[in-house]
Design a protein around this motif. Structure first.
Motif, mmCIF file in Angstrom:
data_model
loop_
_atom_site.group_PDB
_atom_site.id
_atom_site.type_symbol
_atom_site.label_atom_id
_atom_site.label_comp_id
_atom_site.label_asym_id
_atom_site.label_seq_id
_atom_site.Cartn_x
_atom_site.Cartn_y
_atom_site.Cartn_z
ATOM 1 N N TRP B 118 0.845 -1.198 0.000
ATOM 2 C CA TRP B 118 0.000 0.000 0.000
ATOM 3 C C TRP B 118 0.878 1.245 0.000
ATOM 4 O O TRP B 118 1.708 1.414 0.892
ATOM 5 C CB TRP B 118 -0.908 0.028 1.234
ATOM 6 C CG TRP B 118 -1.996 -0.979 1.222
ATOM 7 C CD1 TRP B 118 -2.072 -2.102 0.439
ATOM 8 C CD2 TRP B 118 -3.164 -0.976 2.048
ATOM 9 N NE1 TRP B 118 -3.223 -2.795 0.732
ATOM 10 C CE2 TRP B 118 -3.912 -2.132 1.711
ATOM 11 C CE3 TRP B 118 -3.656 -0.122 3.026
ATOM 12 C CZ2 TRP B 118 -5.120 -2.443 2.321
ATOM 13 C CZ3 TRP B 118 -4.853 -0.432 3.643
ATOM 14 C CH2 TRP B 118 -5.582 -1.582 3.291
ATOM 15 N N ALA B 119 0.646 2.114 -0.969
ATOM 16 C CA ALA B 119 1.398 3.362 -1.064
ATOM 17 C C ALA B 119 0.842 4.380 -0.067
ATOM 18 O O ALA B 119 -0.223 4.182 0.520
ATOM 19 C CB ALA B 119 1.297 3.919 -2.473
ATOM 20 N N SER B 120 1.578 5.459 0.120
ATOM 21 C CA SER B 120 1.086 6.566 0.944
ATOM 22 C C SER B 120 1.222 7.863 0.153
ATOM 23 O O SER B 120 1.778 7.875 -0.954
ATOM 24 C CB SER B 120 1.886 6.683 2.243
ATOM 25 O OG SER B 120 3.054 7.461 2.027
ATOM 26 N N PHE B 121 0.762 8.943 0.748
ATOM 27 C CA PHE B 121 0.840 10.255 0.102
ATOM 28 C C PHE B 121 2.282 10.643 -0.243
ATOM 29 O O PHE B 121 2.511 11.349 -1.209
ATOM 30 C CB PHE B 121 0.223 11.319 1.027
ATOM 31 C CG PHE B 121 0.285 12.709 0.468
ATOM 32 C CD1 PHE B 121 -0.519 13.075 -0.605
ATOM 33 C CD2 PHE B 121 1.155 13.651 0.994
ATOM 34 C CE1 PHE B 121 -0.458 14.360 -1.137
ATOM 35 C CE2 PHE B 121 1.219 14.937 0.473
ATOM 36 C CZ PHE B 121 0.409 15.289 -0.593
ATOM 37 N N SER B 123 4.775 8.543 -1.040
ATOM 38 C CA SER B 123 5.470 7.579 -1.901
ATOM 39 C C SER B 123 5.725 8.214 -3.270
ATOM 40 O O SER B 123 4.794 8.722 -3.897
ATOM 41 C CB SER B 123 4.625 6.313 -2.079
ATOM 42 O OG SER B 123 4.272 5.763 -0.829
ATOM 43 N N ASP B 124 6.991 8.167 -3.726
ATOM 44 C CA ASP B 124 7.304 8.745 -5.047
ATOM 45 C C ASP B 124 6.633 7.941 -6.159
ATOM 46 O O ASP B 124 6.098 8.509 -7.099
ATOM 47 C CB ASP B 124 8.824 8.764 -5.273
ATOM 48 C CG ASP B 124 9.496 9.813 -4.401
ATOM 49 O OD1 ASP B 124 8.821 10.817 -4.076
ATOM 50 O OD2 ASP B 124 10.666 9.621 -4.028
ATOM 51 N N ASP B 125 6.707 6.626 -6.038
ATOM 52 C CA ASP B 125 6.132 5.749 -7.059
ATOM 53 C C ASP B 125 5.079 4.883 -6.377
ATOM 54 O O ASP B 125 5.406 4.024 -5.561
ATOM 55 C CB ASP B 125 7.246 4.884 -7.670
ATOM 56 C CG ASP B 125 6.705 3.921 -8.724
ATOM 57 O OD1 ASP B 125 5.462 3.841 -8.905
ATOM 58 O OD2 ASP B 125 7.522 3.236 -9.370
ATOM 59 N N ILE B 126 3.812 5.119 -6.703
ATOM 60 C CA ILE B 126 2.750 4.395 -5.980
ATOM 61 C C ILE B 126 2.561 2.971 -6.498
ATOM 62 O O ILE B 126 1.752 2.226 -5.962
ATOM 63 C CB ILE B 126 1.397 5.159 -6.008
ATOM 64 C CG1 ILE B 126 0.928 5.435 -7.432
ATOM 65 C CG2 ILE B 126 1.483 6.452 -5.203
ATOM 66 C CD1 ILE B 126 -0.488 6.001 -7.497
ATOM 67 N N GLU B 139 4.283 9.905 7.760
ATOM 68 C CA GLU B 139 3.024 10.094 7.042
ATOM 69 C C GLU B 139 2.013 9.008 7.437
ATOM 70 O O GLU B 139 0.841 9.295 7.687
ATOM 71 C CB GLU B 139 3.272 10.060 5.528
ATOM 72 C CG GLU B 139 2.041 9.879 4.651
ATOM 73 C CD GLU B 139 1.016 11.002 4.764
ATOM 74 O OE1 GLU B 139 1.357 12.097 5.241
ATOM 75 O OE2 GLU B 139 -0.151 10.762 4.372
ATOM 76 N N ARG B 140 2.467 7.775 7.504
ATOM 77 C CA ARG B 140 1.555 6.657 7.785
ATOM 78 C C ARG B 140 1.066 6.659 9.227
ATOM 79 O O ARG B 140 0.064 6.022 9.534
ATOM 80 C CB ARG B 140 2.256 5.333 7.451
ATOM 81 C CG ARG B 140 2.447 5.132 5.949
ATOM 82 C CD ARG B 140 3.448 4.033 5.644
ATOM 83 N NE ARG B 140 3.761 3.992 4.222
ATOM 84 C CZ ARG B 140 3.120 3.224 3.331
ATOM 85 N NH1 ARG B 140 2.181 2.410 3.726
ATOM 86 N NH2 ARG B 140 3.443 3.275 2.055
#
Lengths: 326, 166
Positions: B118-121, B123-126, B139-140
């Protein structure tokens, strides 16, 4: 919290039958229960729709159908959405927290209510909460309020991020009526401007249940969701831009833009897109796009800053999307 | 209405207005889960439902028939702490401790979310596998406030568990 009758819907038609005046459907409940604790929402019946078969993300002809009960987390984590609709995943991840996104649903997110301070404060007048009482935000504390499409009755904004991306993608909301009939509402036409009836956030009619959000086929291009807020995490947008741009031989071939934080609905202005398409990107062109977007913009005092901020954010996003990043 | 909490069967029969948080604390005596803001803003009430972290203050107990809830009481014992609990102690990831049960439940779910890609806000590459950098951890964990401001030590504690898992 005021008392209510709790029931569980076993079928969409059952939910629609129970969605009468004074009742509320509950899915994730992250916004509704917050408002019920404050007695801003005071339903006498709560219909739990979590057991309905409205989960899952399915392929359609070319696009995707996201069930109304798919959580925001599951939507943003879906491989197809991350790959083909990155702007949607990005917008979802820009909102709330992991805890809230695990519970919040696709349908519920669309129906979340404004975060206007006066709407949240029962000691203050608010035409959205109690029609006819007036608007405390006009001439009051209005830093987060609308600069486009507001009325003399209400200057609240729609707070969400997901719907802004859905507006840029030109997605549709699938809705089931009380008689079981289905209709599709473009996301761009789902939320209302306040006019004389700010108590109505969207065009859903009594007894209608959101069953899905339908994405058109992937549009490709460069997709950017930029959100400006007071802190870098877990805050609502002051201004946000969802942008899809495809370049063709040095010119803007396609452009699709929607804006959050500016109005009572995700803002979409086809005039901005028409101005951009077919032209070579330049700062002069981007300024003209901002002129079109903001031609009718009106500050309320404390939110005047949103007008120049929107211009700057739009220009920054267009520079990046057209490869003119500075 | 049956549900399981930390692997034990429970039955909810109260007022439908009862939040899952109030049921855990008042109905089950599981007072490890804390009530901070009661509006989903502070994260002190974070628990796991079917493995996913949620704010237990913003959901009704009656909506959780058949669900498996895990609270801080389900995480290890005083003799045998969960690795996250151990790391919070070692790095002094608290002052008053009120937010700690929510922080630890949240961190546990965060590790699982990252493992699931799961990516976050931030993350450079989701679409890429998740690397839990300090920025990613911050962030998480932004849904868990710490009034004492022990954030840097909380990040240290979680980062150590992330590192140990590599």
């Amino acid at each position: 919290m005021k008392g209510f009758d709790y029931s569980r819907a076993e079928a969409v038609t059952h939910a629609a039958e129970q969605a009468r005046e004074g009742a509320r459907l509950i899915a994730g409940g992250t916004n509704l229960l917050d408002l019920m604790k404050l007695e801003i929402e005071r339903p006498d019946a709560l219909v739990d729709i979590n057991r309905l078969e409205l989960g899952g993300i399915e392929r359609t002809e070319g696009g995707l159908r996201i069930g109304a009960l798919v959580s925001n987390s599951a939507c943003a984590a879906d491989e197809r959405i991350r790959r083909d609709y990155p702007i949607l995943a990005r917008a979802i991840l820009a909102g709330a927290t992991f805890q809230l996104r695990n519970k919040a649903t696709t349908g519920g997110n669309l129906c979340q209510r404004t975060r206007c301070y006066y709407f949240y404060n029962r000691d203050q007048p608010c035409n959205k909460r109690e029609p006819g009482t007036g608007c405390g935000a006009i001439g009051g504390v209005n830093r987060i309020h609308a600069i486009l499409g507001a009325s003399e009755a209400c200057i609240a904004t729609y707070p969400g991020d997901m719907a802004v991306a859905l507006a840029a993608l030109d997605a549709s909301v699938e809705v089931s009526g009380r008689d079981g009939s289905a209709r599709m509402i473009p996301v761009r036409a789902f939320h209302r401007l306040p006019g004389d009836h700010p108590e109505r956030d969207n065009v859903l009619e009594a007894g209608e249940v959101i069953t899905a959000v339908v994405l058109p086929e992937p549009v490709g291009g460069t997709q950017i969701y930029r959100k400006v807020r007071d802190r870098s995490s877990y805050a609502f947008a002051l201004v946000s831009v969802a942008c899809v741009i495809a370049m063709e031989e040095g010119r803007i071939g396609r452009a699709s833009l929607a804006f959050g934080g500016l109005a009572h609905k995700p803002w979409h202005d086809p005039g901005v897109e028409e101005l951009l398409v077919g032209n070579e990107p330049s700062d002069a062109l981007f300024d003209k796009a901002a002129d079109v977007l903001l031609a009718e913009a009106k500050g309320q005092g404390a939110n005047d800053f949103k007008i120049p901020m929107t211009r700057r954010v739009l220009k920054g996003v267009l520079r990046e999307a057209t490869g003119r990043a500075v | 209405m049956p549900l399981t909490i930390n692997g034990t069967d429970h039955d909810f029969t109260g007022d439908p207005r009862t939040t899952l948080l109030d049921f855990l604390r008042d109905g089950c005596g599981l007072t490890g889960t804390k009530k901070g803001c009661d509006h989903g803003q502070c994260g002190a009430c974070t628990v796991l439902v079917n493995g996913q972290r949620i704010n237990s203050c913003l959901t009704l107990a009656v909506m959780h028939e058949g669900d498996a809830v895990t609270t801080i009481e389900g995480f290890g014992t005083p003799e045998e702490l969960h690795p996250l609990q151990e790391a919070f102690v070692r790095h002094d990831g608290f002052q008053c401790g009120y937010c700690t049960p929510g922080q630890i439940c949240s961190a546990k779910a965060m590790l699982d979310e990252a493992a699931n890609g799961w990516a976050s806000f931030v993350s450079d590459d989701i679409t890429a596998p998740v690397s839990l950098t300090r920025d990613e951890i911050r962030e998480r964990m932004s849904g868990n406030l710490c009034r004492c401001g022990a954030y840097s030590n909380i990040v240290d504690a979680i980062a150590e568990v992330v590192e140990a898992g590599r």
